[in-house]
Design an enzyme around this catalytic site. Sequence first.
Site, PDB file in Angstrom:
ATOM      1  N   CYS A   2      47.275  33.204  51.851  1.00 47.91           N
ATOM      2  CA  CYS A   2      48.505  32.261  51.828  1.00 47.91           C
ATOM      3  C   CYS A   2      48.010  30.916  52.736  1.00 47.91           C
ATOM      4  O   CYS A   2      46.771  30.598  52.826  1.00 47.91           O
ATOM      5  CB  CYS A   2      49.388  33.236  52.983  1.00 47.91           C
ATOM      6  SG  CYS A   2      49.740  34.330  51.960  1.00 47.91           S
ATOM      7  N   ARG A  27      46.833  28.553  47.368  1.00 56.79           N
ATOM      8  CA  ARG A  27      46.525  29.466  47.739  1.00 56.79           C
ATOM      9  C   ARG A  27      47.282  30.324  47.904  1.00 56.79           C
ATOM     10  O   ARG A  27      47.128  31.890  48.462  1.00 56.79           O
ATOM     11  CB  ARG A  27      45.971  29.215  49.718  1.00 56.79           C
ATOM     12  CG  ARG A  27      44.871  28.231  49.846  1.00 56.79           C
ATOM     13  CD  ARG A  27      45.236  27.537  50.856  1.00 56.79           C
ATOM     14  NE  ARG A  27      45.160  28.747  51.980  1.00 56.79           N
ATOM     15  CZ  ARG A  27      43.484  29.319  52.052  1.00 56.79           C
ATOM     16  NH1 ARG A  27      42.137  28.900  51.517  1.00 56.79           N
ATOM     17  NH2 ARG A  27      43.086  30.601  52.787  1.00 56.79           N
ATOM     18  N   TRP A  75      50.927  34.806  49.297  1.00 56.69           N
ATOM     19  CA  TRP A  75      50.304  35.225  48.548  1.00 56.69           C
ATOM     20  C   TRP A  75      51.013  36.893  49.418  1.00 56.69           C
ATOM     21  O   TRP A  75      50.258  36.626  49.899  1.00 56.69           O
ATOM     22  CB  TRP A  75      49.543  34.349  48.325  1.00 56.69           C
ATOM     23  CG  TRP A  75      48.723  35.758  46.817  1.00 56.69           C
ATOM     24  CD1 TRP A  75      48.150  36.607  46.870  1.00 56.69           C
ATOM     25  CD2 TRP A  75      49.234  35.893  45.892  1.00 56.69           C
ATOM     26  NE1 TRP A  75      47.473  37.279  45.535  1.00 56.69           N
ATOM     27  CE2 TRP A  75      48.227  36.503  44.576  1.00 56.69           C
ATOM     28  CE3 TRP A  75      49.550  34.797  44.694  1.00 56.69           C
ATOM     29  CZ2 TRP A  75      48.506  36.659  43.280  1.00 56.69           C
ATOM     30  CZ3 TRP A  75      49.658  34.488  43.659  1.00 56.69           C
ATOM     31  CH2 TRP A  75      49.190  35.538  42.751  1.00 56.69           C
ATOM     32  N   ASN A 101      48.202  34.321  57.376  1.00 57.00           N
ATOM     33  CA  ASN A 101      47.713  34.264  56.714  1.00 57.00           C
ATOM     34  C   ASN A 101      46.329  35.441  57.310  1.00 57.00           C
ATOM     35  O   ASN A 101      45.573  34.617  57.958  1.00 57.00           O
ATOM     36  CB  ASN A 101      46.507  33.066  56.103  1.00 57.00           C
ATOM     37  CG  ASN A 101      45.545  33.294  55.466  1.00 57.00           C
ATOM     38  OD1 ASN A 101      45.910  33.750  54.509  1.00 57.00           O
ATOM     39  ND2 ASN A 101      44.573  32.436  54.900  1.00 57.00           N
ATOM     40  N   GLY A 102      46.531  37.010  55.742  1.00 62.81           N
ATOM     41  CA  GLY A 102      45.055  37.484  56.697  1.00 62.81           C
ATOM     42  C   GLY A 102      45.746  38.740  56.707  1.00 62.81           C
ATOM     43  O   GLY A 102      47.388  38.972  55.286  1.00 62.81           O
ATOM     44  N   GLU A 483      32.375  43.697  28.815  1.00 62.96           N
ATOM     45  CA  GLU A 483      33.640  42.284  30.526  1.00 62.96           C
ATOM     46  C   GLU A 483      31.972  41.068  30.290  1.00 62.96           C
ATOM     47  O   GLU A 483      32.778  40.484  29.220  1.00 62.96           O
ATOM     48  CB  GLU A 483      33.127  42.823  31.612  1.00 62.96           C
ATOM     49  CG  GLU A 483      33.738  41.953  32.316  1.00 62.96           C
ATOM     50  CD  GLU A 483      34.465  41.165  32.646  1.00 62.96           C
ATOM     51  OE1 GLU A 483      36.227  41.879  31.545  1.00 62.96           O
ATOM     52  OE2 GLU A 483      35.805  40.248  33.159  1.00 62.96           O
ATOM     53  N   LYS A 487      33.882  37.558  28.584  1.00 64.80           N
ATOM     54  CA  LYS A 487      33.892  36.258  29.403  1.00 64.80           C
ATOM     55  C   LYS A 487      32.991  34.628  28.689  1.00 64.80           C
ATOM     56  O   LYS A 487      33.754  33.949  28.835  1.00 64.80           O
ATOM     57  CB  LYS A 487      32.756  36.514  30.798  1.00 64.80           C
ATOM     58  CG  LYS A 487      33.655  37.698  31.807  1.00 64.80           C
ATOM     59  CD  LYS A 487      34.470  36.611  32.858  1.00 64.80           C
ATOM     60  CE  LYS A 487      36.177  36.665  32.214  1.00 64.80           C
ATOM     61  NZ  LYS A 487      36.315  38.376  31.839  1.00 64.80           N
ATOM     62  N   GLU A 490      35.702  33.591  25.849  1.00 65.37           N
ATOM     63  CA  GLU A 490      36.513  32.999  25.794  1.00 65.37           C
ATOM     64  C   GLU A 490      36.886  31.512  26.940  1.00 65.37           C
ATOM     65  O   GLU A 490      37.574  30.987  26.411  1.00 65.37           O
ATOM     66  CB  GLU A 490      37.760  34.653  27.031  1.00 65.37           C
ATOM     67  CG  GLU A 490      37.216  34.301  28.394  1.00 65.37           C
ATOM     68  CD  GLU A 490      37.842  35.164  29.774  1.00 65.37           C
ATOM     69  OE1 GLU A 490      39.607  35.121  28.747  1.00 65.37           O
ATOM     70  OE2 GLU A 490      37.199  36.036  30.202  1.00 65.37           O
ATOM     71  N   HIS A 506      23.017  51.585  14.891  1.00 58.81           N
ATOM     72  CA  HIS A 506      24.453  51.966  13.850  1.00 58.81           C
ATOM     73  C   HIS A 506      24.281  51.012  13.389  1.00 58.81           C
ATOM     74  O   HIS A 506      25.949  50.564  12.512  1.00 58.81           O
ATOM     75  CB  HIS A 506      25.031  52.677  14.576  1.00 58.81           C
ATOM     76  CG  HIS A 506      24.426  54.388  14.987  1.00 58.81           C
ATOM     77  ND1 HIS A 506      24.040  55.323  14.074  1.00 58.81           N
ATOM     78  CD2 HIS A 506      23.275  54.642  16.321  1.00 58.81           C
ATOM     79  CE1 HIS A 506      22.886  56.056  15.246  1.00 58.81           C
ATOM     80  NE2 HIS A 506      23.154  56.100  16.221  1.00 58.81           N
ATOM     81  N   LYS A 605      46.953  32.290  30.950  1.00 57.14           N
ATOM     82  CA  LYS A 605      46.405  33.147  32.568  1.00 57.14           C
ATOM     83  C   LYS A 605      47.448  34.630  32.188  1.00 57.14           C
ATOM     84  O   LYS A 605      46.763  35.696  32.457  1.00 57.14           O
ATOM     85  CB  LYS A 605      46.467  32.410  33.613  1.00 57.14           C
ATOM     86  CG  LYS A 605      46.340  33.299  34.803  1.00 57.14           C
ATOM     87  CD  LYS A 605      45.200  33.976  35.309  1.00 57.14           C
ATOM     88  CE  LYS A 605      44.185  34.242  36.096  1.00 57.14           C
ATOM     89  NZ  LYS A 605      42.544  35.617  35.677  1.00 57.14           N
TER      90      LYS A 605
HETATM   91  C1  AGP Z   1      40.292  38.045  31.691  1.00 55.23           C
HETATM   92  O1  AGP Z   1      39.134  37.234  31.670  1.00 55.23           O
HETATM   93  C2  AGP Z   1      41.485  37.630  30.285  1.00 55.23           C
HETATM   94  N1  AGP Z   1      42.097  36.505  31.062  1.00 55.23           N
HETATM   95  C3  AGP Z   1      42.259  38.485  29.564  1.00 55.23           C
HETATM   96  O2  AGP Z   1      41.675  39.300  28.717  1.00 55.23           O
HETATM   97  C4  AGP Z   1      43.423  39.356  30.978  1.00 55.23           C
HETATM   98  O3  AGP Z   1      42.016  40.147  31.661  1.00 55.23           O
HETATM   99  C5  AGP Z   1      44.151  40.252  30.019  1.00 55.23           C
HETATM  100  O4  AGP Z   1      45.113  39.156  29.395  1.00 55.23           O
HETATM  101  C6  AGP Z   1      44.725  41.330  30.592  1.00 55.23           C
HETATM  102  O5  AGP Z   1      45.570  40.523  32.237  1.00 55.23           O
HETATM  103  P1  AGP Z   1      46.228  40.821  33.363  1.00 55.23           P
HETATM  104  O6  AGP Z   1      45.310  41.844  34.029  1.00 55.23           O
HETATM  105  O7  AGP Z   1      46.892  40.385  33.907  1.00 55.23           O
HETATM  106  O8  AGP Z   1      47.705  42.680  32.664  1.00 55.23           O
END
Ligand code: AGP
Length: 610
Positions: A2, A27, A75, A101-102, A483, A487, A490, A506, A605
């Site tokens: 926060c 924050r 938050w 905050n905490g 993963e 990364k 994207e 395969h 996001k």
């Molecule tokens: C991951 O780096 C991406 N931003 C995306 O795959 C994300 O994980 C996915 O859209 C799921 O989002 P969420 O965890 O908020 O549901």
Amino acid sequence: MCGIVGYIGHKSAAELIINSLKKLEYRGYDSSGISVNCNGELFTQKRAGKIAVLDSVIDYESLKNCTTGIGHTRWATHGEPSDVNAHPHRDCNNELVIIHNGIIENYKDLKEVLIGRGHKFLSETDTEVVVHLIEHYKKELPLLDAVIKALQSVEGAYGLVVMSKKTPDVLIAARKGSPLVLGVGDGEMLIASDVSAVIEHTREVIYLGDGEVVEVRKDGYRIYDLEKNRIDKDIESIDWDIASIEKHGYDHFMLKEIFEQPETITNAFRGRILLDEAKVKLDGLRLSDEDFSNIERIIFIACGTSWHAGLVAEYLIEEYARIPVEVEYASEFRYRKPVLKKGDLVITISQSGETADTLAAMREAKAKGIKVLGITNVVGSTIARESDGGVYIHAGPEIGVASTKAFTSQITVIVLLTVLLARKKEMSFTEGSAILNDLVKLPELVKTILSTSEKIKEIAEVYSDKSNFLYLGRGVSFPVALEGALKLKEISYIHAEGYPAAEMKHGPIALIDQEMPVVFIAPKDEIYSKIISNMEEVRARKGRIIAIATENDKDIVKYADHVIYIPDVHKALLPILSVIPLQLLSYYIAVYRGCDVDQPRNLAKSVTVE
Ligand code: AGP
């Protein structure tokens, strides 16, 4: 995480605090509030929503001569975003207000005692217990001593500021585990979570340390420890600009969030580990012993990075808790006709708690009478509110579109869930202890990896011009390979695929040549020799290899062009450590390619639409 601000000086506190809170909105921004002391009367306004909502209801004209106040942008960790849960929180007589905050770990015990003493609580937050505790001690003690006495009973993390209507010329602040800085101005003082809220008024600051309490007046301050011994601290001058301050000096939020992981992993397990019993407590699951014993299958439902966390959960829960696990893409689950039956437990994983496909899949399962839990980061998010129970990962706001700290906090919670389930079944005290003791050590091990970031940056430069990558791993490292590939895809727009290492033969092996870097997650585990064979197959075809390896593994250098070492740790925790070099590798490659790391093209996001 926060944002908090306290002000005492000669300017209008309300205006200054709101403007300072806006600098801290990164924050946390689900609710906010302000309290101003006007000649011995406290005026408090609190609103759910962004600071703009609070800003619109404040009558600045009536408060313009009030020069002491506190403010907070939230938050949520305990108690969903609402007017009543927003800070500041007050005591029974509205004589004291606090911002914090905490996380107060022992707030439930303290609240029970205080209610027993007749205190009336208004909110669901952990913070409110502190102001009632101070109220209790203030009956006998001056404000400073009452705050110190109260904090001696508090367990957990805090950065807080307390204001009393009876002393408009004093603020008391204290820090333990959450940042707090004192801005030393000319006839005015500010206390804030970080310098971004202070720098407009003064560049002279004191960084408070853990266990320190400060009594602040407009023309001076006194710093004490919790035994009320005076402490002298240096005043430092800030030469940062505002833009870099929000990122704490990092070039991007993504890099800041990668480096926050020692703290966010700590917050994910804080207060949830019972080391003496080698057990875990996750009260938010709201599952009875009978519910636990009735679980016959767990279905994780998620998207993207969160789906990769679900895949890690499958490996861990099946191996250690011996409960069958399925992992479903939410977008597939919601439209196909999944076979669900009594004994199924659905667990959604979602950082934002708002992903449309995950939300729809959850509602689909609920409509079929299946109990649904949520592992989320945003308190009060739709998925959190509609789940039958769940666990918050406490990662704080994740601003970078590419998920990093949320992923490792999701895995941390999944490890806790695995131990909780397994210790109700066959897992021994010894095995449980081994995992939990290593989990507690993990933040320091993460720092060890982060200290190798310059070496990772050099490797990134070598490969930043490549067009394709392959990420390979076996066992619980396979989801990490997925993963790592995501990364890179994207944020650098390089095509990358993750595969189980043995699957390479395969088909994907046809892709291998000197233009195809291959990243192997190759820890010293029981299938190490198999991954080495896969590395030899790649080498034989002139592939270039980057290996994530266990420290002190001297053999691997024979098979890899580059080796990034991670500390040795219990196998269940490997995904948390092995993903961090991959986060850094993708970050530096994207930077070398001049990509918009925090807001990559085409991405959002939170995907709140289908
Ligand atoms: C991951 O780096 C991406 N931003 C995306 O795959 C994300 O994980 C996915 O859209 C799921 O989002 P969420 O965890 O908020 O549901």
